[in-house]
Design a protein around this motif. Structure first.
Motif, PDB file in Angstrom:
ATOM      1  N   HIS A 198       0.811  -1.232   0.000  1.00 24.05           N
ATOM      2  CA  HIS A 198       0.000   0.000   0.000  1.00 24.05           C
ATOM      3  C   HIS A 198       0.839   1.275   0.000  1.00 24.05           C
ATOM      4  O   HIS A 198       0.286   2.369   0.036  1.00 24.05           O
ATOM      5  N   TYR A 199       2.145   1.100  -0.034  1.00 25.94           N
ATOM      6  CA  TYR A 199       3.031   2.261   0.050  1.00 25.94           C
ATOM      7  C   TYR A 199       2.730   3.241  -1.087  1.00 25.94           C
ATOM      8  O   TYR A 199       2.581   2.844  -2.240  1.00 25.94           O
ATOM      9  N   LYS A 200       2.618   4.499  -0.752  1.00 23.41           N
ATOM     10  CA  LYS A 200       2.358   5.580  -1.716  1.00 23.41           C
ATOM     11  C   LYS A 200       0.987   5.488  -2.376  1.00 23.41           C
ATOM     12  O   LYS A 200       0.709   6.177  -3.360  1.00 23.41           O
ATOM     13  N   MET A 201       0.133   4.617  -1.885  1.00 19.14           N
ATOM     14  CA  MET A 201      -1.224   4.549  -2.441  1.00 19.14           C
ATOM     15  C   MET A 201      -2.104   5.567  -1.732  1.00 19.14           C
ATOM     16  O   MET A 201      -2.003   5.739  -0.518  1.00 19.14           O
ATOM     17  N   ASP A 202      -3.006   6.215  -2.474  1.00 13.80           N
ATOM     18  CA  ASP A 202      -3.963   7.115  -1.828  1.00 13.80           C
ATOM     19  C   ASP A 202      -4.886   6.294  -0.937  1.00 13.80           C
ATOM     20  O   ASP A 202      -5.290   5.198  -1.319  1.00 13.80           O
ATOM     21  N   GLY A 203      -5.216   6.828   0.193  1.00 15.54           N
ATOM     22  CA  GLY A 203      -6.166   6.148   1.081  1.00 15.54           C
ATOM     23  C   GLY A 203      -5.640   4.843   1.630  1.00 15.54           C
ATOM     24  O   GLY A 203      -6.405   3.926   1.932  1.00 15.54           O
ATOM     25  N   ALA A 204      -4.317   4.741   1.786  1.00 22.00           N
ATOM     26  CA  ALA A 204      -3.714   3.475   2.234  1.00 22.00           C
ATOM     27  C   ALA A 204      -3.997   3.182   3.707  1.00 22.00           C
ATOM     28  O   ALA A 204      -4.029   2.016   4.119  1.00 22.00           O
ATOM     29  N   VAL A 205      -4.219   4.231   4.490  1.00 22.49           N
ATOM     30  CA  VAL A 205      -4.233   4.027   5.948  1.00 22.49           C
ATOM     31  C   VAL A 205      -5.330   3.054   6.382  1.00 22.49           C
ATOM     32  O   VAL A 205      -5.065   2.122   7.158  1.00 22.49           O
ATOM     33  N   ILE A 206      -6.535   3.245   5.869  1.00 23.54           N
ATOM     34  CA  ILE A 206      -7.645   2.386   6.328  1.00 23.54           C
ATOM     35  C   ILE A 206      -7.386   0.904   5.995  1.00 23.54           C
ATOM     36  O   ILE A 206      -7.443   0.064   6.890  1.00 23.54           O
ATOM     37  N   PRO A 207      -7.084   0.562   4.722  1.00 22.68           N
ATOM     38  CA  PRO A 207      -6.843  -0.865   4.479  1.00 22.68           C
ATOM     39  C   PRO A 207      -5.650  -1.421   5.243  1.00 22.68           C
ATOM     40  O   PRO A 207      -5.687  -2.570   5.707  1.00 22.68           O
ATOM     41  N   VAL A 208      -4.599  -0.620   5.408  1.00 23.24           N
ATOM     42  CA  VAL A 208      -3.428  -1.128   6.142  1.00 23.24           C
ATOM     43  C   VAL A 208      -3.799  -1.379   7.607  1.00 23.24           C
ATOM     44  O   VAL A 208      -3.445  -2.416   8.180  1.00 23.24           O
ATOM     45  N   LEU A 209      -4.540  -0.456   8.199  1.00 16.07           N
ATOM     46  CA  LEU A 209      -4.952  -0.660   9.593  1.00 16.07           C
ATOM     47  C   LEU A 209      -5.866  -1.882   9.715  1.00 16.07           C
ATOM     48  O   LEU A 209      -5.734  -2.685  10.634  1.00 16.07           O
ATOM     49  N   ARG A 210      -6.783  -2.004   8.774  1.00 13.39           N
ATOM     50  CA  ARG A 210      -7.745  -3.118   8.859  1.00 13.39           C
ATOM     51  C   ARG A 210      -7.041  -4.465   8.723  1.00 13.39           C
ATOM     52  O   ARG A 210      -7.248  -5.376   9.514  1.00 13.39           O
ATOM     53  N   LEU A 211      -6.172  -4.576   7.730  1.00 10.40           N
ATOM     54  CA  LEU A 211      -5.464  -5.845   7.512  1.00 10.40           C
ATOM     55  C   LEU A 211      -4.508  -6.145   8.664  1.00 10.40           C
ATOM     56  O   LEU A 211      -4.348  -7.290   9.074  1.00 10.40           O
ATOM     57  N   SER A 212      -3.879  -5.094   9.191  1.00 10.00           N
ATOM     58  CA  SER A 212      -2.950  -5.284  10.307  1.00 10.00           C
ATOM     59  C   SER A 212      -3.708  -5.715  11.558  1.00 10.00           C
ATOM     60  O   SER A 212      -3.258  -6.594  12.305  1.00 10.00           O
ATOM     61  N   GLN A 213      -4.883  -5.115  11.760  1.00  8.44           N
ATOM     62  CA  GLN A 213      -5.687  -5.500  12.921  1.00  8.44           C
ATOM     63  C   GLN A 213      -6.166  -6.944  12.797  1.00  8.44           C
ATOM     64  O   GLN A 213      -6.253  -7.664  13.793  1.00  8.44           O
ATOM     65  N   ASP A 214      -6.458  -7.369  11.562  1.00  8.44           N
ATOM     66  CA  ASP A 214      -6.855  -8.767  11.360  1.00  8.44           C
ATOM     67  C   ASP A 214      -5.737  -9.712  11.806  1.00  8.44           C
ATOM     68  O   ASP A 214      -5.993 -10.803  12.305  1.00  8.44           O
ATOM     69  N   ILE A 215      -4.503  -9.313  11.624  1.00 13.38           N
ATOM     70  CA  ILE A 215      -3.375 -10.173  11.992  1.00 13.38           C
ATOM     71  C   ILE A 215      -3.111 -10.136  13.495  1.00 13.38           C
ATOM     72  O   ILE A 215      -2.979 -11.174  14.142  1.00 13.38           O
ATOM     73  N   VAL A 216      -3.066  -8.944  14.058  1.00 14.74           N
ATOM     74  CA  VAL A 216      -2.649  -8.805  15.468  1.00 14.74           C
ATOM     75  C   VAL A 216      -3.844  -8.909  16.422  1.00 14.74           C
ATOM     76  O   VAL A 216      -3.683  -9.314  17.574  1.00 14.74           O
TER      77      VAL A 216
END
Ligand code: FES
Length: 160
Positions: free
Chosen positions: A23-41
């Protein structure tokens, strides 16, 4: 940057790195990165917020702002069981506050908190659409109506 946190295992880190890189340098990356990271942790500890902001090269305030804005995200660990207490008008009038006080006394948690053994998280919610059953508690998928403070312990004890 190193990611060290008791709830983040060494197997999780490459997966988190992969999500950030994708998601690096993608617009609106924060929400999907947080969601996927939360799914893992399972939740978003501060160390992970810092790691994500470093990885995405975004200010910590921006990532934290998104994480605290959406109710989908949790900055505290979730319990194995989630207790939702309805604070809608009907439930309020019928005494949900006495019920949540009893939960707080029995398990040492307030709304938005998780017990130390991670057995329960307590959440306050607005009308659950079951006002005829007020006051209402929902534990995981189970709905309990007409709950009294004296029922709290017996009702919750079989959720291990
Ligand atoms: S107010 Fe609690 S279910 Fe409607």
């Amino acid at each position: 940057m190193q990611l060290i946190h008791p709830d983040i295992s060494s197997e999780m880190i490459p997966k988190l790195d992969e999500i950030i890189a994708a998601h690096y340098k993608m617009d609106g990356a924060v929400i999907p990165v947080l969601r996927l990271s939360q799914d893992i942790v399972g939740y978003l500890p501060m160390a992970l917020i810092d790691y994500i902001s470093y990885g995405l090269n975004l200010p910590r305030s921006e990532v934290l702002g998104v994480a605290t804005f959406y109710s989908l995200f949790s900055l505290i660990p979730k319990g194995r069981h989630t207790i939702k207490a309805c604070l809608g008008t009907a439930c309020y009038v019928k005494g949900i506050r006495e019920v949540t006080s009893r939960i707080s006394n029995e398990y040492g948690i307030k709304e938005g908190e998780t017990t130390k053994d991670r057995r329960f998280s307590l959440e306050a919610v607005r009308c659950l659409g079951a006002c005829g059953l007020a006051p209402v508690l929902v534990v995981d998928q189970d709905t309990y109506g007409g709950v009294t403070p004296s029922q709290v312990k017996s009702l919750l004890e079989h959720y291990e």
